[in-house]
Write a protein that holds these residues in place. Structure first.
Motif, PDB file in Angstrom:
ATOM      1  N   PHE A 143       7.275 -27.266  -9.151  1.00 37.89           N
ATOM      2  CA  PHE A 143       6.125 -27.628  -8.223  1.00 37.89           C
ATOM      3  C   PHE A 143       6.050 -27.358  -7.073  1.00 37.89           C
ATOM      4  N   GLU A 144       5.819 -26.560  -6.534  1.00 41.90           N
ATOM      5  CA  GLU A 144       6.043 -25.937  -5.070  1.00 41.90           C
ATOM      6  C   GLU A 144       5.484 -26.660  -3.667  1.00 41.90           C
ATOM      7  N   LEU A 145       6.639 -26.479  -2.736  1.00 38.17           N
ATOM      8  CA  LEU A 145       5.631 -27.377  -1.269  1.00 38.17           C
ATOM      9  C   LEU A 145       4.539 -26.018  -0.833  1.00 38.17           C
ATOM     10  N   LEU A 146       4.004 -26.670  -0.621  1.00 39.09           N
ATOM     11  CA  LEU A 146       2.981 -25.748   0.092  1.00 39.09           C
ATOM     12  C   LEU A 146       3.171 -26.418   2.360  1.00 39.09           C
ATOM     13  N   VAL A 147       3.720 -25.072   2.772  1.00 43.45           N
ATOM     14  CA  VAL A 147       4.780 -25.296   3.687  1.00 43.45           C
ATOM     15  C   VAL A 147       3.993 -25.705   5.106  1.00 43.45           C
ATOM     16  N   TYR A 148       3.867 -26.898   5.954  1.00 40.69           N
ATOM     17  CA  TYR A 148       3.424 -26.031   7.199  1.00 40.69           C
ATOM     18  C   TYR A 148       4.118 -27.347   7.937  1.00 40.69           C
ATOM     19  N   LYS A 149       4.278 -26.762   9.237  1.00 42.96           N
ATOM     20  CA  LYS A 149       5.661 -27.280  10.078  1.00 42.96           C
ATOM     21  C   LYS A 149       4.713 -27.427  11.308  1.00 42.96           C
ATOM     22  N   LYS A 150       4.792 -28.048  12.367  1.00 42.53           N
ATOM     23  CA  LYS A 150       4.690 -28.396  13.768  1.00 42.53           C
ATOM     24  C   LYS A 150       5.559 -27.902  15.489  1.00 42.53           C
TER      25      LYS A 150
END
Length: 423
Positions: A143-150
Motif C-alpha cells: 500500500f502506497e500512501l497518497l501524500v498530502y499536507k497543509k
C-alpha cells in the motif's frame, strides 16, 4: 426545579454515553493463512477505522477479538477492510492547527484500511483518532500512501496556507495508462468524493468492471414540527445600587408557564449509525410574569412595587445532538445556543410610597427605558425518540432583555417539547 431538572438531564446524558449495544451482522474474515471463515461481526458503522473487531462463528457462540495483525481482511454489511502495514501522515488539516513546517509527520503501523474501490486499480482509506484522513493505492501487494499536507508559509507579516500535493504526481504515475484523465487528476482534491470520481472515470474509460465499490454515505435531512410548554423564571442583578432599580433585583418574579412550538431541521451526519447530528430549530417562546416588593427605607417611607414584564421571541436554536439507539428507541442528548429575536415587549411598574404624614403617592410607568431586541442563551437537554415521535426535557439560560454595566437580566427556562418528524 431548574436545578433538579439539570441533575436529571446530566444523569441521562451520562447513562446514554456510557451505554454500549452490540450489533452482530453476517460477515467473514480471511485469516493470515488465506482461509475464509464466515460468521458474524460486531458492526459499528465506524467513523474512524477500527483497530479491533469482534467475530463470532455462530450468532450465539463466544466472540473472538481480532487486530489488524491477526487477519488479512474482513467484510461486514457493505464494507470491506484489509490489513496493511502502511505509512500514516499525522499532520492535521484544520487551518487553525497548521504549522510552519512542510515536512511530513510520518509514522508506520499495521492497520485496517477501508476499501473504497477494488479492481484493476484500487483505492483505500484510513482515518485515525485524530480525524486525519489518508488515502492509499496498491502497488505489487503493498500500500502506497497518497501524500498530502497543509502547512503555513510567511510572507512579510502575513501567513498563508500552502499545500503539499504529492498525490497528484503519484496518481499520474498510477493511472499512467489513461492519459485522458491527467487533466482531471490535477483538479482532484484530497477527498473521498473527488478521488472516487477520478477512479470511476478510469474504469469507465477502459470499460472495466470494479470488483467492489463502497457506497458513499451522504448527509441525511429530517424535518418536522415541535410543540410543548415552557416555564420561565426572570431575575435581575444590580451591580451599582442607588440608581432606582434596586427593587428589580429584590422582586421575586413568578414563574411563567406558556405554550411553545415551531419547526426543526435535523442534519444527520454520515457514519457511526448517524448518531451525531446538527439540530436546527425555529421556535416561538414567550413569558408573562409579575412580582411585588415591599420595604421601608431609612426615612421611614414604606415603598411597594408591582412590576410586570411580557415578552415574546422568535428563537433560532442550533444544537449538536448525540443519539444512541436501544431497540426501537433512541435516547439522545444535545447542547447548543439560542438566538432570540424580540417580537413584542410590554413592561409596567407601579410604585406606591406611603408616609405617616402625607399618605400614599402613586407613580406608574416603565421600569426600563433601554432594552435589547436580542436575547442570547445556552441550551442543554435530553430525550427519547421513536420512529416519527420524540420527547425532550430541556434547560435554557439566556441573557434577558437588558445587559448594561449597572443592570443585568437573565431568564431561566425549562422546556418540555414533543416533536413529530414529517420527512
Amino acid at each position: 426545579m431548574f436545578k433538579k431538572l439539570l441533575l436529571l438531564i446530566t444523569g441521562i446524558i451520562i447513562s446514554v454515553l456510557s451505554f454500549s449495544q452490540q450489533n452482530y451482522l453476517p460477515g467473514y474474515i480471511i485469516q493470515n493463512n488465506g482461509d475464509t471463515v464466515t460468521g458474524f461481526i460486531d458492526y459499528r458503522n465506524w467513523s474512524l477505522n477500527p483497530d479491533l473487531i469482534e467475530f463470532r462463528k455462530t450468532s450465539d457462540s463466544g466472540a473472538t477479538k481480532y487486530k489488524p495483525d491477526d487477519i488479512k481482511e474482513f467484510k461486514v454489511k457493505d464494507e470491506i477492510y484489509v490489513s496493511g502495514f502502511v505509512e500514516i501522515e499525522n499532520s492535521l488539516l484544520e487551518e487553525s492547527k497548521l504549522l510552519y513546517d512542510p515536512k511530513l509527520n510520518i509514522t508506520t503501523d499495521t492497520v485496517f484500511l477501508q476499501t473504497l474501490l477494488n479492481g484493476e486499480k484500487s483505492l483505500y482509506y484510513h482515518r485515525n483518532n485524530t480525524g486525519r484522513p489518508n488515502f492509499y493505492v496498491k502497488k505489487d501487494d503493498e500500500f502506497e500512501l497518497l501524500v498530502y499536507k497543509k502547512y503555513l508559509i510567511r510572507k512579510g507579516t502575513t501567513s498563508y496556507v500552502h499545500e503539499r500535493k504529492d498525490y497528484v504526481g503519484q496518481l499520474n504515475l498510477y493511472l499512467l495508462d489513461c492519459p485522458n484523465i491527467q487533466t482531471m487528476i490535477a483538479r482532484t482534491s484530497y477527498s473521498q468524493k473527488d478521488l472516487i470520481r477520478l477512479f470511476q472515470n478510469y474504469y469507465e474509460f477502459f470499460s472495466l468492471d470494479m470488483g467492489f465499490q463502497r457506497q458513499h454515505e451522504r448527509v441525511k435531512l429530517e424535518f418536522g414540527v415541535l410543540a410543548g410548554s415552557s416555564s420561565t423564571k426572570l431575575s435581575f442583578y444590580i451591580s451599582y445600587p442607588g440608581e432606582g432599580l434596586d427593587y428589580l433585583e429584590n422582586t421575586d418574579f413568578k414563574p411563567s408557564t406558556n405554550i411553545t412550538g415551531g419547526l426543526f431541521l435535523d442534519i444527520l451526519m454520515p457514519r457511526n449509525f448517524r448518531k451525531l447530528s446538527l439540530n436546527n430549530e425555529l421556535i416561538f417562546s414567550m413569558y408573562n410574569t409579575d412580582g411585588q416588593y415591599d420595604y421601608i427605607d431609612y426615612s421611614n417611607v414604606h415603598k411597594h412595587y408591582t412590576t410586570e414584564f411580557k415578552y415574546s421571541y422568535l428563537k433560532i436554536n442550533n444544537l449538536l445532538r448525540y443519539k444512541f439507539p436501544v431497540g426501537n428507541f433512541s435516547f439522545f442528548c444535545n447542547a447548543g445556543v439560542s438566538n432570540g429575536i424580540r417580537l413584542s415587549e410590554e413592561q409596567y411598574v407601579k410604585k406606591e410610597f406611603t408616609t405617616t404624614y402625607s399618605g400614599t403617592s402613586v407613580y406608574e410607568g416603565t421600569p426600563l427605558t433601554q432594552t435589547s431586541d436580542y436575547e442570547f442563551g445556552f441550551i442543554a437537554g435530553a430525550g427519547i425518540k421513536t420512529n416519527r415521535l420524540s420527547f425532550e426535557a430541556r434547560l435554557e439560560s439566556a441573557s434577558g432583555m437588558i445587559t448594561l454595566t449597572s443592570v443585568d437580566a437573565s431568564t431561566k427556562r425549562v422546556y418540555f417539547i414533543l416533536g413529530y418528524r414529517i420527512k
